[in-house]
Structures are given as structure tokens and as C-alpha cells.
Scaffold this motif. Structure first.
Motif, mmCIF file in Angstrom:
data_model
loop_
_atom_site.group_PDB
_atom_site.id
_atom_site.type_symbol
_atom_site.label_atom_id
_atom_site.label_comp_id
_atom_site.label_asym_id
_atom_site.label_seq_id
_atom_site.Cartn_x
_atom_site.Cartn_y
_atom_site.Cartn_z
ATOM 1 N N GLU A 118 0.836 -1.200 0.000
ATOM 2 C CA GLU A 118 0.000 0.000 0.000
ATOM 3 C C GLU A 118 0.872 1.252 0.000
ATOM 4 O OE1 GLU A 118 -3.248 0.209 -0.216
ATOM 5 O OE2 GLU A 118 -3.657 -1.951 -0.151
ATOM 6 N N GLU A 119 0.962 1.917 -1.160
ATOM 7 C CA GLU A 119 1.857 3.060 -1.297
ATOM 8 C C GLU A 119 1.465 4.212 -0.367
ATOM 9 O OE1 GLU A 119 5.004 5.182 -2.139
ATOM 10 O OE2 GLU A 119 4.671 3.128 -2.838
ATOM 11 N N GLN A 120 0.176 4.434 -0.186
ATOM 12 C CA GLN A 120 -0.273 5.519 0.680
ATOM 13 C C GLN A 120 0.188 5.304 2.124
ATOM 14 O OE1 GLN A 120 -4.462 6.269 0.475
ATOM 15 N NE2 GLN A 120 -4.411 7.976 1.914
ATOM 16 N N LEU A 121 0.087 4.073 2.588
ATOM 17 C CA LEU A 121 0.545 3.772 3.948
ATOM 18 C C LEU A 121 2.069 3.777 4.031
ATOM 19 C CD1 LEU A 121 -1.902 0.974 5.165
ATOM 20 C CD2 LEU A 121 -2.037 3.448 5.481
ATOM 21 N N ASN A 122 2.750 3.409 2.952
ATOM 22 C CA ASN A 122 4.213 3.489 2.930
ATOM 23 C C ASN A 122 4.673 4.911 3.192
ATOM 24 O OD1 ASN A 122 4.207 0.791 2.264
ATOM 25 N ND2 ASN A 122 4.652 1.107 0.101
ATOM 26 N N GLN A 123 4.049 5.852 2.500
ATOM 27 C CA GLN A 123 4.409 7.263 2.659
ATOM 28 C C GLN A 123 4.070 7.769 4.061
ATOM 29 O OE1 GLN A 123 2.584 9.517 -0.492
ATOM 30 N NE2 GLN A 123 3.507 8.281 -2.115
#
Length: 460
Positions: free
Chosen positions: A381-386
Motif C-alpha cells: 500500500e503506497e499511501q501507507l508506505n508514505q
């Protein structure tokens, strides 16, 4: 709703009632008897109902929920032996977490959020040191000092050690010996990785219906203090933040706490009573908890009394205490010594909440891949990575205290011995500077700080 989880020797299936999952449960058995596969099966069943799941992967072999299962020779042999049909193979939505940010998103909280009760357990403080730690938190709360990471707390304790007299009029004696012991415990600890920002938002455990959150804990489990404190913190956060929903047809979240004996190892009575209270009340938040351990005797009696669904794999031996804890006839315990992998004695709550008699059965098999998946994507999950992967280091107590120490030279020699008309010593230069230091911070936290059942900070 009901889900099939096991097959009796008679051929009938044992079903778990969805409304009874929040009455909690227990999975026990000796090493190698199939507890992990049972955990995996139950997690899948909960996810299939649409509940979110949070489980602890202490051996590093539960990262394969996101892969479709397959009929291996070993699985085929098991199915034939017990006259079972192969499951409908499928995969599940997964999200990976790892406090160390190596095999999943890091989970963090702040020192302020964590609270003095759990921090004292984490640092293994004695009663006097624990009481003093509560006072230290109170000073930080009163003065609006942000305690975000370990260096904030360490710096505040150091400041109080150096200037303890300036606080005694308001907070009583701050024993330097106890302050020193807390300092040493902080410096010697290897648990600072858990503290800082960005802090886990509980809503991210509910990213999708039926999502399985997996905490990679093969490294964490080596630090039993942090492992235990983390689980207690998570339990407390869920209780404090989730809304009351009453008796739901299906749970919102199901937790699986492996190596559960570590939670209760050396736990103070006051904290155990808080855990009992949380476990009793958290069902009204739509949360079910399954504890996994080798023996029911690993779980305190008061907690065991609240675990309605019990799945007990094979045992190597038993004592009279085990008979009391397991509530299984001695004759069945004798049979359990000969159980093979996946064979269990099982009792679940019926639709009225009444425990069924223990029956011998064999657990069904999971639908996703069994065993470790080598090519797992731990950060899908890219959003949670950021949001989580890069730590944030805000201006907080550590930076504020250092800045003031550099700008102000505190001199004990300037302390005046003049007394006020009431016979009280006027503030020394040390006290004036210290008061100035803290008043300059203001109440940066904005509101009065309230703490929940287990001492963690309430969120508004």
C-alpha cells in the motif's frame, strides 16, 4: 452466521457462531501439534465473514495469506487420512506490519501515548520507581512537555535528577536514587524503536473488509518485554478508540495473540486487573480475542473464565492443575497425549452462548498457501508506505530542554537565604530558571490529558 472449523469423528462438522466470536477463545497444544495452522484457518474464517483480523507471526511462516493454496502431497495425505475434502483454494487481502520496519510497515506510538503503567512494566521498574514514573508523566502533562520518543523521556528524567529540589514543593520528594534507576533502565533498554512518529492510526487496521493484518514478530519475540508491552498497548488502544457497538452479528476485529504466556509473565496484579476489565468490556466494541499458548495453565484463571471457544491440540503430559484449567475429563486428556497433527478436543459456544461439551475432532485446512512465501511483497500500500515508513522527529521535550540549558546558566551559588514574611524561602535562582523554563513551553498539548483503563492516552 456460522462457519465450519472442524469435523467430528462421527462425520458432523463443528461450527463457530459469528455472534460468539467476541466471547473470545483459546488455542493450545504442544509444539508441532498444529496450532499455527489452526490459527491460520480461524483467521481466514473471520476474514471470510468480513471481519478485520490482526495476528502475530512469531515464527515468520504466516506471510502467505495473500497466496492461493495448493494441494501438496502432505496436505493430500492429511485429507485422505481424515476423510476430508480439499478446501476451495483462495487468497486474502493482507497488510504487513513490523515494529522494526524490515518485513512490513512500522508500528509506533509516543511515550506520552503509551503511558506510565505500561512503561513501568516495559522497564521492569519496582513499586517506588513506578510511582515516581507516574509523577514524571504528570509533570510532563502539567507543563505541556511533549514526550514523543525515548530521548524525550530520558532528557526529562535527567533534568529532574539535576534539579529535583525545584519540583518538590509541588510534587513531593523526587528521590534521586529512583530517578537514577529510571535513567539507567532507559539507557540500557533496547526498546526505543517502538517510540516516535508517525503513530499508528487504528483505522488503518480496517483498510478493507476482511483484511488480514500480520505483525511480523520473529525478531520482536526475542524481546519478550517489548512483545508483551506491545500487545497490552494494542489492546488498550483498541478499547479506548473503538466505538461501542453492542452485540454484533459479526465481529469487527479479531485478534490472535500467539505466545500468550509472555503477556502475563511477571505481570503486576494492578495491571492484570486492568487487562481482565478490558477483555471483559472489549466485546462491546465488536472485538474478539484468541490467545494461543502451549497450555491453558499459561493463562490466569480470571482471563480463562472469559474465553468461551476452546480448541486444544495434543499434549505431552498434564498435571492436576491442567485438569482444572482445561475443564476436560482425565480420560480425554489421556487420549490427547496420542493426538496427531490437527487432532483436537474442542468446545465452542452455541447460539445461546452455552459451551458445548468437549468433543474429539480434526481441524479443517486453510484455503491460502500453508507455510512461508519467499517472494512476499511486504509493502503493498503506497499511501501507507508514505505515511509510516519514514520516521518524523518533531521539536519536543528533548530539543526544548537542551535549548534552554544552553541559553541559561544555572548557578546554585546565587540562591538567596532571605525568607518571606511567612517564613518561606524565596525562590532560588535555580527554581526561578526552572519555572521559567517550563512556563515558556506553555500547555502545548492544548487540553487536559486524560488516560484510559490501562493508562494510555485517550484520543479525542
Amino acid at each position: 452466521m456460522k462457519v465450519e472449523i472442524a469435523k467430528k469423528h462421527s462425520g458432523e462438522f463443528i461450527e463457530l457462531h459469528s455472534r460468539m466470536i467476541t466471547r473470545h477463545g483459546l488455542i493450545t497444544g504442544a509444539t508441532g501439534t498444529g496450532k499455527t495452522v489452526t490459527l491460520k484457518l480461524l483467521a481466514e474464517k473471520m476474514a471470510s465473514l468480513g471481519a478485520s483480523v490482526f495476528l502475530i507471526d512469531v515464527k515468520g511462516d504466516l506471510n502467505s495469506f495473500g497466496e492461493v493454496g495448493k494441494l501438496t502431497s502432505g496436505l493430500e495425505h492429511f485429507l485422505q487420512k481424515h476423510d476430508l475434502e480439499a478446501p476451495i483454494f483462495q487468497k486474502f487481502s493482507t497488510l504487513y506490519w513490523d515494529i522494526y520496519n524490515e518485513l512490513g510497515l512500522p508500528i509506533r506510538t509516543t511515550v506520552m501515548d503509551f503511558g506510565p503503567m505500561l512503561m513501568a512494566k516495559l522497564l521492569k521498574l519496582n513499586a517506588n520507581q513506578t510511582n515516581l514514573l507516574h509523577t514524571i508523566y504528570q509533570i510532563a502533562d502539567d507543563e505541556g512537555l511533549l514526550l514523543l520518543d525515548f530521548k524525550d523521556l530520558t532528557q526529562l528524567v535527567k533534568h529532574l535528577y539535576d534539579h529535583n529540589k525545584a519540583f518538590e514543593a509541588e510534587y513531593g520528594t523526587l528521590n534521586k536514587q529512583s530517578l537514577g534507576a529510571i535513567q539507567r533502565a532507559l539507557i540500557a533498554s533496547d526498546i526505543d524503536v517502538f517510540f516516535g512518529e508517525s503513530v499508528l492510526e487504528i483505522k488503518d487496521l480496517f483498510l478493507k473488509d476482511g483484511i488480514i493484518n500480520i505483525l511480523e514478530a520473529s525478531k520482536l519475540i526475542l524481546n519478550d518485554k517489548l512483545y508483551s508491552a506491545f500487545l497490552l498497548w494494542l489492546l488498550s488502544e483498541l478499547y479506548e478508540q473503538l466505538p461501542e457497538v453492542g452485540d454484533l452479528e459479526m465481529p469487527k476485529l479479531v485478534l490472535f495473540f500467539d505466545e500468550a504466556h509472555l503477556i502475563f509473565k511477571g505481570i503486576p496484579e494492578v495491571l492484570l486487573s486492568k487487562i481482565e476489565q478490558v477483555i471483559k468490556l472489549i466485546r462491546s466494541k465488536g472485538v474478539g480475542i484468541f490467545f494461543i499458548s502451549q497450555s491453558p495453565s499459561d493463562i490466569p484463571d480470571s482471563i480463562m473464565a472469559q474465553l468461551g471457544n476452546r480448541i486444544q491440540h495434543g499434549i505431552r503430559s498434564y498435571t492436576m492443575k491442567d485438569i482444572k484449567h482445561q475443564m476436560i475429563p482425565k480420560e480425554m486428556l489421556e487420549k490427547m497425549k496420542k493426538y496427531g497433527v490437527g487432532e483436537v478436543s474442542i468446545s465452542v459456544l452455541d447460539e445461546d452462548g452455552v459451551p458445548t461439551p468437549f468433543e474429539e475432532a480434526v481441524m479443517l485446512t486453510p484455503s491460502s498457501l500453508i507455510g512461508k512465501f519467499e517472494n512476499c511483497n511486504y509493502y503493498p500500500e503506497e499511501q501507507l508506505n508514505q505515511k509510516y515508513r519514514t520516521p518524523i522527529d518533531r521539536n519536543s521535550a528533548y530539543e526544548m530542554l537542551l535549548k534552554r540549558q544552553k541559553n541559561q546558566v544555572v548557578s546554585e551559588q546565587s540562591t538567596t537565604k532571605k525568607r518571606t514574611r511567612r517564613g518561606r524561602k524565596p525562590d532560588s535562582m535555580l527554581t526561578k530558571l526552572t519555572k521559567s523554563l517550563f512556563s515558556s513551553f506553555g500547555r502545548s498539548l492544548g487540553t487536559s490529558l486524560a488516560r484510559g483503563i490501562m493508562g494510555t492516552l485517550k484520543k479525542y
